[in-house]
Design a protein around this motif. Sequence first.
Motif, PDB file in Angstrom:
ATOM      1  N   HIS A   6       4.060  18.697  -5.595  1.00 33.84           N
ATOM      2  CA  HIS A   6       4.723  17.416  -5.331  1.00 33.84           C
ATOM      3  C   HIS A   6       4.124  16.804  -4.066  1.00 33.84           C
ATOM      4  O   HIS A   6       4.215  17.384  -2.985  1.00 33.84           O
ATOM      5  N   LEU A   8       4.057  13.648  -1.466  1.00 32.28           N
ATOM      6  CA  LEU A   8       4.787  12.504  -0.923  1.00 32.28           C
ATOM      7  C   LEU A   8       3.804  11.668  -0.116  1.00 32.28           C
ATOM      8  O   LEU A   8       3.140  12.182   0.791  1.00 32.28           O
ATOM      9  N   LYS A  34       3.364  15.946  -9.117  1.00 30.08           N
ATOM     10  CA  LYS A  34       4.205  14.752  -9.086  1.00 30.08           C
ATOM     11  C   LYS A  34       3.820  13.958  -7.839  1.00 30.08           C
ATOM     12  O   LYS A  34       3.543  14.529  -6.783  1.00 30.08           O
ATOM     13  N   SER A  36       5.166  10.915  -5.271  1.00 28.71           N
ATOM     14  CA  SER A  36       6.242  10.045  -4.805  1.00 28.71           C
ATOM     15  C   SER A  36       5.716   9.190  -3.661  1.00 28.71           C
ATOM     16  O   SER A  36       4.858   9.625  -2.891  1.00 28.71           O
ATOM     17  N   ILE A  80       3.910   5.113 -11.381  1.00 31.17           N
ATOM     18  CA  ILE A  80       4.884   5.858 -10.588  1.00 31.17           C
ATOM     19  C   ILE A  80       6.265   5.267 -10.861  1.00 31.17           C
ATOM     20  O   ILE A  80       6.497   4.075 -10.645  1.00 31.17           O
ATOM     21  N   GLU A  83      12.269   5.900  -9.679  1.00 32.10           N
ATOM     22  CA  GLU A  83      12.970   6.961  -8.939  1.00 32.10           C
ATOM     23  C   GLU A  83      12.039   7.742  -8.004  1.00 32.10           C
ATOM     24  O   GLU A  83      12.510   8.512  -7.160  1.00 32.10           O
ATOM     25  N   ASP A  84      10.746   7.533  -8.147  1.00 30.47           N
ATOM     26  CA  ASP A  84       9.776   8.201  -7.275  1.00 30.47           C
ATOM     27  C   ASP A  84       9.226   7.258  -6.205  1.00 30.47           C
ATOM     28  O   ASP A  84       8.265   7.581  -5.518  1.00 30.47           O
ATOM     29  N   ARG A  85       9.857   6.096  -6.069  1.00 27.75           N
ATOM     30  CA  ARG A  85       9.504   5.117  -5.030  1.00 27.75           C
ATOM     31  C   ARG A  85      10.711   4.978  -4.111  1.00 27.75           C
ATOM     32  O   ARG A  85      11.800   4.613  -4.560  1.00 27.75           O
ATOM     33  N   HIS A  86      10.515   5.263  -2.848  1.00 22.17           N
ATOM     34  CA  HIS A  86      11.623   5.302  -1.906  1.00 22.17           C
ATOM     35  C   HIS A  86      11.428   4.289  -0.779  1.00 22.17           C
ATOM     36  O   HIS A  86      10.369   4.246  -0.160  1.00 22.17           O
ATOM     37  N   LEU A 103      12.779  16.379  -1.180  1.00 22.44           N
ATOM     38  CA  LEU A 103      12.057  16.372  -2.453  1.00 22.44           C
ATOM     39  C   LEU A 103      11.290  17.669  -2.710  1.00 22.44           C
ATOM     40  O   LEU A 103      10.712  17.836  -3.775  1.00 22.44           O
ATOM     41  N   ALA A 105       8.553  18.408  -1.307  1.00 16.95           N
ATOM     42  CA  ALA A 105       7.131  18.043  -1.364  1.00 16.95           C
ATOM     43  C   ALA A 105       6.327  19.100  -0.624  1.00 16.95           C
ATOM     44  O   ALA A 105       6.753  19.599   0.416  1.00 16.95           O
TER      45      ALA A 105
END
Length: 144
Positions: A6, A8, A34, A36, A80, A83-86, A103, A105
């Motif tokens: 993951h 980030l 993944k 994010s 993307i 829900e993976d954009r913050h 997360l 990450a």
Amino acid sequence: MSCYKHILTGLDLSEESPQVIEKAAALAKANNAKLSLVHIVEPLTFAYGGDIPVDLSEIQDQLQSQATEQLKILAAPYNIATEDRHIIVGQPVAEIHDLAKELAADLIVVGSHGRKGLALLLGSTANGVLHGALTDVLAVRVKD
């Protein structure tokens, strides 16, 4: 076996952000990880003009809306998910560390301008993220 699961990516939404997300996306693809994205909006809170306090909450909301739209545009070529954009309001270094932990990450990717002199002494978000992270950090050298 993939090295990262993951990733980030912290973005400042500057003109150089596509360079950072491109590197992060390539790493995510190579590791089947993944991806994010996060952008931190620093709080405006209250400003005081003379004796009358001025509420800046409407401006803060506009900044968050603009950031959400910009992040959506940057994320689109890489599919993307929302829900993976913050978008988070706070201090960038602390919020990136907190989100990475939340997360789970295992790599944080940030952009670095490679500043020297006074700008280096004052520190940067990339430097702060690097020195407080509990996981690997990749600083992508961006070209101005």
